[in-house]
Design a protein around this motif. Structure first.
Motif, PDB file in Angstrom:
ATOM      1  N   LEU A 359       0.814  -1.213   0.000  1.00 17.32           N
ATOM      2  CA  LEU A 359       0.000   0.000   0.000  1.00 17.32           C
ATOM      3  C   LEU A 359       0.847   1.263   0.000  1.00 17.32           C
ATOM      4  O   LEU A 359       0.486   2.267  -0.618  1.00 17.32           O
ATOM      5  N   LEU A 360       1.975   1.223   0.698  1.00 14.73           N
ATOM      6  CA  LEU A 360       2.775   2.430   0.908  1.00 14.73           C
ATOM      7  C   LEU A 360       3.948   2.560  -0.048  1.00 14.73           C
ATOM      8  O   LEU A 360       4.636   3.578  -0.033  1.00 14.73           O
ATOM      9  N   GLY A 361       4.197   1.530  -0.865  1.00 16.63           N
ATOM     10  CA  GLY A 361       5.401   1.536  -1.693  1.00 16.63           C
ATOM     11  C   GLY A 361       5.459   2.692  -2.673  1.00 16.63           C
ATOM     12  O   GLY A 361       6.473   3.407  -2.764  1.00 16.63           O
ATOM     13  N   ILE A 362       4.369   2.930  -3.407  1.00 20.75           N
ATOM     14  CA  ILE A 362       4.382   3.988  -4.420  1.00 20.75           C
ATOM     15  C   ILE A 362       4.490   5.375  -3.794  1.00 20.75           C
ATOM     16  O   ILE A 362       5.286   6.207  -4.262  1.00 20.75           O
ATOM     17  N   PRO A 363       3.725   5.721  -2.742  1.00 23.27           N
ATOM     18  CA  PRO A 363       3.936   7.044  -2.127  1.00 23.27           C
ATOM     19  C   PRO A 363       5.343   7.256  -1.599  1.00 23.27           C
ATOM     20  O   PRO A 363       5.889   8.363  -1.714  1.00 23.27           O
ATOM     21  N   ILE A 364       5.946   6.222  -1.029  1.00 27.58           N
ATOM     22  CA  ILE A 364       7.317   6.372  -0.532  1.00 27.58           C
ATOM     23  C   ILE A 364       8.274   6.619  -1.688  1.00 27.58           C
ATOM     24  O   ILE A 364       9.201   7.449  -1.576  1.00 27.58           O
ATOM     25  N   MET A 365       8.077   5.924  -2.809  1.00 31.11           N
ATOM     26  CA  MET A 365       8.925   6.167  -3.972  1.00 31.11           C
ATOM     27  C   MET A 365       8.754   7.590  -4.495  1.00 31.11           C
ATOM     28  O   MET A 365       9.716   8.220  -4.951  1.00 31.11           O
ATOM     29  N   MET A 366       7.544   8.129  -4.417  1.00 28.21           N
ATOM     30  CA  MET A 366       7.328   9.523  -4.827  1.00 28.21           C
ATOM     31  C   MET A 366       8.075  10.490  -3.927  1.00 28.21           C
ATOM     32  O   MET A 366       8.656  11.479  -4.400  1.00 28.21           O
ATOM     33  N   VAL A 367       8.051  10.235  -2.631  1.00 29.42           N
ATOM     34  CA  VAL A 367       8.781  11.103  -1.701  1.00 29.42           C
ATOM     35  C   VAL A 367      10.276  11.045  -1.979  1.00 29.42           C
ATOM     36  O   VAL A 367      10.969  12.079  -1.993  1.00 29.42           O
ATOM     37  N   ILE A 368      10.798   9.838  -2.214  1.00 32.25           N
ATOM     38  CA  ILE A 368      12.230   9.684  -2.501  1.00 32.25           C
ATOM     39  C   ILE A 368      12.601  10.434  -3.775  1.00 32.25           C
ATOM     40  O   ILE A 368      13.626  11.128  -3.840  1.00 32.25           O
ATOM     41  N   LYS A 369      11.766  10.330  -4.805  1.00 29.60           N
ATOM     42  CA  LYS A 369      12.070  11.018  -6.063  1.00 29.60           C
ATOM     43  C   LYS A 369      12.020  12.537  -5.896  1.00 29.60           C
ATOM     44  O   LYS A 369      12.867  13.260  -6.450  1.00 29.60           O
ATOM     45  N   ALA A 370      11.043  13.042  -5.126  1.00 25.06           N
ATOM     46  CA  ALA A 370      10.955  14.492  -4.918  1.00 25.06           C
ATOM     47  C   ALA A 370      12.189  15.022  -4.201  1.00 25.06           C
ATOM     48  O   ALA A 370      12.683  16.120  -4.515  1.00 25.06           O
ATOM     49  N   ILE A 371      12.716  14.268  -3.263  1.00 27.12           N
ATOM     50  CA  ILE A 371      13.930  14.694  -2.553  1.00 27.12           C
ATOM     51  C   ILE A 371      15.138  14.624  -3.476  1.00 27.12           C
ATOM     52  O   ILE A 371      15.970  15.540  -3.514  1.00 27.12           O
ATOM     53  N   CYS A 372      15.249  13.533  -4.234  1.00 29.98           N
ATOM     54  CA  CYS A 372      16.417  13.357  -5.106  1.00 29.98           C
ATOM     55  C   CYS A 372      16.463  14.392  -6.226  1.00 29.98           C
ATOM     56  O   CYS A 372      17.549  14.776  -6.676  1.00 29.98           O
ATOM     57  N   ASP A 373      15.304  14.854  -6.698  1.00 32.16           N
ATOM     58  CA  ASP A 373      15.285  15.823  -7.792  1.00 32.16           C
ATOM     59  C   ASP A 373      15.850  17.181  -7.385  1.00 32.16           C
ATOM     60  O   ASP A 373      16.299  17.946  -8.251  1.00 32.16           O
ATOM     61  N   HIS A 374      15.831  17.506  -6.076  1.00 31.25           N
ATOM     62  CA  HIS A 374      16.265  18.826  -5.631  1.00 31.25           C
ATOM     63  C   HIS A 374      17.579  18.803  -4.861  1.00 31.25           C
ATOM     64  O   HIS A 374      18.056  19.855  -4.451  1.00 31.25           O
ATOM     65  N   VAL A 375      18.146  17.637  -4.623  1.00 37.84           N
ATOM     66  CA  VAL A 375      19.446  17.526  -3.966  1.00 37.84           C
ATOM     67  C   VAL A 375      20.469  17.144  -5.029  1.00 37.84           C
ATOM     68  O   VAL A 375      20.302  16.130  -5.725  1.00 37.84           O
ATOM     69  N   GLU A 376      21.498  17.945  -5.177  1.00 36.86           N
ATOM     70  CA  GLU A 376      22.433  17.785  -6.300  1.00 36.86           C
ATOM     71  C   GLU A 376      23.121  16.429  -6.275  1.00 36.86           C
ATOM     72  O   GLU A 376      23.273  15.784  -7.314  1.00 36.86           O
ATOM     73  N   ASP A 377      23.547  15.973  -5.100  1.00 34.27           N
ATOM     74  CA  ASP A 377      24.259  14.702  -5.019  1.00 34.27           C
ATOM     75  C   ASP A 377      23.360  13.502  -5.301  1.00 34.27           C
ATOM     76  O   ASP A 377      23.861  12.415  -5.631  1.00 34.27           O
ATOM     77  N   LEU A 378      22.053  13.669  -5.152  1.00 33.90           N
ATOM     78  CA  LEU A 378      21.110  12.562  -5.349  1.00 33.90           C
ATOM     79  C   LEU A 378      20.356  12.653  -6.666  1.00 33.90           C
ATOM     80  O   LEU A 378      19.463  11.826  -6.930  1.00 33.90           O
ATOM     81  N   GLN A 379      20.691  13.616  -7.511  1.00 36.03           N
ATOM     82  CA  GLN A 379      19.979  13.770  -8.767  1.00 36.03           C
ATOM     83  C   GLN A 379      20.115  12.558  -9.714  1.00 36.03           C
ATOM     84  O   GLN A 379      19.179  12.268 -10.463  1.00 36.03           O
ATOM     85  N   PRO A 380      21.241  11.810  -9.711  1.00 37.25           N
ATOM     86  CA  PRO A 380      21.274  10.581 -10.530  1.00 37.25           C
ATOM     87  C   PRO A 380      20.202   9.572 -10.128  1.00 37.25           C
ATOM     88  O   PRO A 380      19.629   8.895 -11.000  1.00 37.25           O
ATOM     89  N   VAL A 381      19.913   9.460  -8.829  1.00 36.56           N
ATOM     90  CA  VAL A 381      18.847   8.550  -8.394  1.00 36.56           C
ATOM     91  C   VAL A 381      17.488   9.047  -8.887  1.00 36.56           C
ATOM     92  O   VAL A 381      16.647   8.275  -9.342  1.00 36.56           O
ATOM     93  N   GLY A 382      17.263  10.357  -8.813  1.00 37.83           N
ATOM     94  CA  GLY A 382      16.022  10.925  -9.337  1.00 37.83           C
ATOM     95  C   GLY A 382      15.881  10.724 -10.822  1.00 37.83           C
ATOM     96  O   GLY A 382      14.774  10.456 -11.318  1.00 37.83           O
ATOM     97  N   GLU A 383      16.988  10.831 -11.565  1.00 40.53           N
ATOM     98  CA  GLU A 383      16.947  10.576 -13.005  1.00 40.53           C
ATOM     99  C   GLU A 383      16.628   9.120 -13.292  1.00 40.53           C
ATOM    100  O   GLU A 383      15.924   8.780 -14.261  1.00 40.53           O
ATOM    101  N   LEU A 384      17.122   8.208 -12.444  1.00 43.20           N
ATOM    102  CA  LEU A 384      16.850   6.775 -12.624  1.00 43.20           C
ATOM    103  C   LEU A 384      15.365   6.468 -12.410  1.00 43.20           C
ATOM    104  O   LEU A 384      14.807   5.595 -13.068  1.00 43.20           O
ATOM    105  N   LEU A 385      14.725   7.189 -11.521  1.00 39.98           N
ATOM    106  CA  LEU A 385      13.310   6.958 -11.253  1.00 39.98           C
ATOM    107  C   LEU A 385      12.387   7.712 -12.194  1.00 39.98           C
ATOM    108  O   LEU A 385      11.198   7.395 -12.253  1.00 39.98           O
ATOM    109  N   SER A 386      12.891   8.684 -12.923  1.00 34.44           N
ATOM    110  CA  SER A 386      12.037   9.498 -13.793  1.00 34.44           C
ATOM    111  C   SER A 386      11.610   8.711 -15.029  1.00 34.44           C
ATOM    112  O   SER A 386      12.212   7.691 -15.395  1.00 34.44           O
ATOM    113  N   ASP A 387      10.553   9.228 -15.689  1.00 32.90           N
ATOM    114  CA  ASP A 387      10.070   8.579 -16.900  1.00 32.90           C
ATOM    115  C   ASP A 387      10.869   9.051 -18.096  1.00 32.90           C
ATOM    116  O   ASP A 387      11.741   9.904 -17.990  1.00 32.90           O
TER     117      ASP A 387
END
Length: 387
Positions: A359-387
């Protein structure tokens, strides 16, 4: 004629080497950073699994807070105190759930009583369809396993002189142990629901207090505060759109299932529609539960394999078209996440926390992606999760 002496250029001082004698190459530094990152991720996974009884109610309360906050905000605009508005909204939600359960209690009880009878009838149908001389594959495998066990016991080393053989007997079936386990499970679930209710109430009543505190402690610079606000806005937007998609698709699945089962003449079609809509929130597992249960009940009611397969297949088709194709596509569009990342995330959080993780997997992944998109060191992880 005086000869001009050219000044020799001063030698460039070499960078001091560390006490070890030689500087570490970049590859060694990268490997050490990668190893530390892997260790940190494994430690986080262990902590999430070890403290699941704390994190699961916390995440559930956050989802309920995002879902119910618009109603509390509307009451606040009508000059109703947030503490009173949060209590009214939660009481209204619990009252609606209790009223629905009371109205459908009789049909749900009859449905649950019919499931064991349907399973027994299916077993009798399977036994009747076999010829007297036929042997099922399962019984063949069981006989082979018994022969292998006897061969292993016969080939075992005989006990030495002076050594007594010990035989371990399996404990007999005790109903009280299972009743005790089930009772403790119900008590634990009730305690968790109570904890979720109180945390949701305090989160709704506090309003944007924690948001202001997070912005305040994010840093002294304006850029840090701006990034924090952007991350929080993205998280709120993604989760609200995800909840809207889930409510919409669950309503479609429940309505379509109830209408199709009613058209086929299946008893308690309204209950099946509600069950299908609720279980649609559980990715990939809810459709299987409804399909098997509806097929067994159809076999009991119509005494026909064709009708059982038709009703089970229609349930699977509805869940596949709406719940398994439309939901991931809409989720990927609203959250800008690729469907592969959504599927892998659901599998991981389901392994970590079971059904609550699904039940909680997709919302947690959304939170992780939102954080990774705005933190420079974590932007590769956000790019990996993006469409």
């Amino acid at each position: 004629m005086d000869a001009r002496q050219e000044e020799a250029p001063e030698p460039v001082a070499a960078a001091p080497a560390p006490e070890g004698g030689h500087a570490l190459p970049d590859a060694a530094v990268d490997m050490r950073s990668a190893a530390l990152a892997v260790i940190a991720v494994l430690a986080c996974v262990f902590a999430l699994r070890w403290a699941a009884q704390v994190f699961i109610p916390l995440m559930m309360s956050l989802l309920l807070t995002y879902a119910l906050s618009p109603a509390v905000e509307r009451l606040a605009r009508w000059h109703v105190s947030r503490w009173i508005g949060a209590a009214l909204v939660l009481l209204a939600l619990q009252g609606a759930i209790a009223f629905t359960g009371y109205r459908l209690a009789g049909s749900a009880g009859a449905l649950l009583d019919a499931l064991p009878v349907a399973a027994q009838k299916l077993r009798l149908h399977v036994q009747a369809s076999q010829r007297p001389g036929d042997v099922s594959a399962l019984s063949t495998v069981q006989k082979a396993a018994a022969h292998l066990e006897q061969a292993a016991e016969g080939a075992a080393e005989p006990p030495r002189r002076g050594v007594q053989r010990v035989t371990i007997e399996r404990p007999r079936f005790n109903v009280r142990d299972y009743l005790w386990t089930g009772t403790m499970g119900i008590i634990s679930m009730a305690l968790q629901l109570t904890l979720v209710t109180f945390m949701t109430y305090f989160a709704l009543a506090s309003g944007s207090m924690f948001r202001r505190k997070l912005v305040r402690i994010s840093g002294a610079g304006f850029s840090r505060k701006k990034i924090t606000v952007q991350v929080l806005d993205d998280i709120v937007g993604h989760v609200e759109r995800y909840l809207l998609v889930q409510i919409l698709t669950s309503a479609i699945v429940g309505l379509a299932t109830g209408l199709v089962f009613w058209a086929f003449g299946l008893e308690n079609a309204a209950v099946w529609g509600i069950v299908a809509g609720v279980t649609n929130l559980i990715p990939y597992l809810g459709s299987l539960l409804v399909m098997v249960g509806a097929g067994l009940l159809a076999l009991l009611q119509f005494d026909s394999y064709e009708m059982a397969l038709l009703i089970a297949g229609s349930s699977l088709a509805i869940h596949t078209l709406v719940g398994q194709l439309l939901v991931p596509w809409l989720t990927s569009r609203t959250s800008r996440m690729n469907p592969v990342a959504v599927f892998v995330g659901v599998i991981f959080w389901g392994w970590l926390w079971g059904v609550p993780g699904l039940l909680l997997g997709i919302p947690i992944m959304m939170v992780i992606k939102a954080i990774c998109d705005h933190v420079e060191d974590l932007q590769p992880v956000g790019e990996l999760l993006s469409d």
